[in-house]
Scaffold this motif. Structure first.
Motif, PDB file in Angstrom:
ATOM      1  N   GLY A  15       0.813  -1.212   0.000  1.00 35.33           N
ATOM      2  CA  GLY A  15       0.000   0.000   0.000  1.00 35.33           C
ATOM      3  C   GLY A  15       0.844   1.258   0.000  1.00 35.33           C
ATOM      4  O   GLY A  15       0.555   2.213  -0.722  1.00 35.33           O
ATOM      5  N   LEU A  16       1.913   1.258   0.790  1.00 28.40           N
ATOM      6  CA  LEU A  16       2.798   2.415   0.841  1.00 28.40           C
ATOM      7  C   LEU A  16       3.496   2.640  -0.501  1.00 28.40           C
ATOM      8  O   LEU A  16       3.579   3.769  -0.989  1.00 28.40           O
ATOM      9  CB  LEU A  16       3.828   2.242   1.949  1.00 28.40           C
ATOM     10  N   LEU A  17       3.983   1.567  -1.115  1.00 23.61           N
ATOM     11  CA  LEU A  17       4.627   1.691  -2.428  1.00 23.61           C
ATOM     12  C   LEU A  17       3.637   2.187  -3.482  1.00 23.61           C
ATOM     13  O   LEU A  17       3.996   2.994  -4.348  1.00 23.61           O
ATOM     14  CB  LEU A  17       5.243   0.358  -2.845  1.00 23.61           C
ATOM     15  N   PHE A  18       2.400   1.724  -3.405  1.00 23.71           N
ATOM     16  CA  PHE A  18       1.381   2.195  -4.333  1.00 23.71           C
ATOM     17  C   PHE A  18       1.120   3.686  -4.150  1.00 23.71           C
ATOM     18  O   PHE A  18       1.000   4.432  -5.126  1.00 23.71           O
ATOM     19  CB  PHE A  18       0.087   1.399  -4.161  1.00 23.71           C
ATOM     20  N   LEU A  19       1.030   4.142  -2.897  1.00 22.90           N
ATOM     21  CA  LEU A  19       0.799   5.556  -2.632  1.00 22.90           C
ATOM     22  C   LEU A  19       1.968   6.416  -3.117  1.00 22.90           C
ATOM     23  O   LEU A  19       1.760   7.477  -3.716  1.00 22.90           O
ATOM     24  CB  LEU A  19       0.556   5.785  -1.143  1.00 22.90           C
ATOM     25  N   ILE A  20       3.184   5.957  -2.878  1.00 23.16           N
ATOM     26  CA  ILE A  20       4.362   6.700  -3.326  1.00 23.16           C
ATOM     27  C   ILE A  20       4.413   6.728  -4.848  1.00 23.16           C
ATOM     28  O   ILE A  20       4.683   7.773  -5.458  1.00 23.16           O
ATOM     29  CB  ILE A  20       5.649   6.095  -2.734  1.00 23.16           C
ATOM     30  N   GLY A  21       4.148   5.579  -5.486  1.00 24.65           N
ATOM     31  CA  GLY A  21       4.131   5.529  -6.945  1.00 24.65           C
ATOM     32  C   GLY A  21       3.053   6.414  -7.543  1.00 24.65           C
ATOM     33  O   GLY A  21       3.294   7.109  -8.539  1.00 24.65           O
TER      34      GLY A  21
END
Length: 93
Positions: free
Chosen positions: A75-81
């Motif tokens: 989820g964090l990687l998706f938000l950053i991306g």
């Protein structure tokens, strides 16, 4: 007089330390463990064709620590991306 100033300074530094620790806990607890879970859960469910995580989206506290960490990282990687793509599209990068 110096003892009074030194005592006030120590109390002030302790107060600042407590505030910083509370903010760090709030950021970790609220953002990483809750918001990132809610973003990462549907992504993991789609990628695993509905098999993982086995807990429902509202049961993040019942998930194992490893599973909770991995879903939150997704989820964090998706938000950053997503933020990076939006900034790139808007011409900010």
């Amino acid at each position: 007089m110096e003892e009074v100033v030194e005592g006030f300074f120590k109390v002030f530094l302790r107060l600042i330390g407590v505030v910083i620790r509370a903010l760090l806990w709030l950021i970790w607890e609220m953002f990483f463990e809750v918001i990132a879970w809610y973003v990462g859960w549907p992504i993991c469910r789609i990628l695993s064709l509905g098999h993982h995580p086995e807990e429902s989206i509202n049961e993040h506290e019942q998930a194992s620590s490893f599973q909770q960490f991995m879903v939150s990282v997704v989820g964090l990687l998706f938000l950053i991306g997503s933020a990076t793509l939006i900034a790139w599209y808007a011409g900010e990068i």
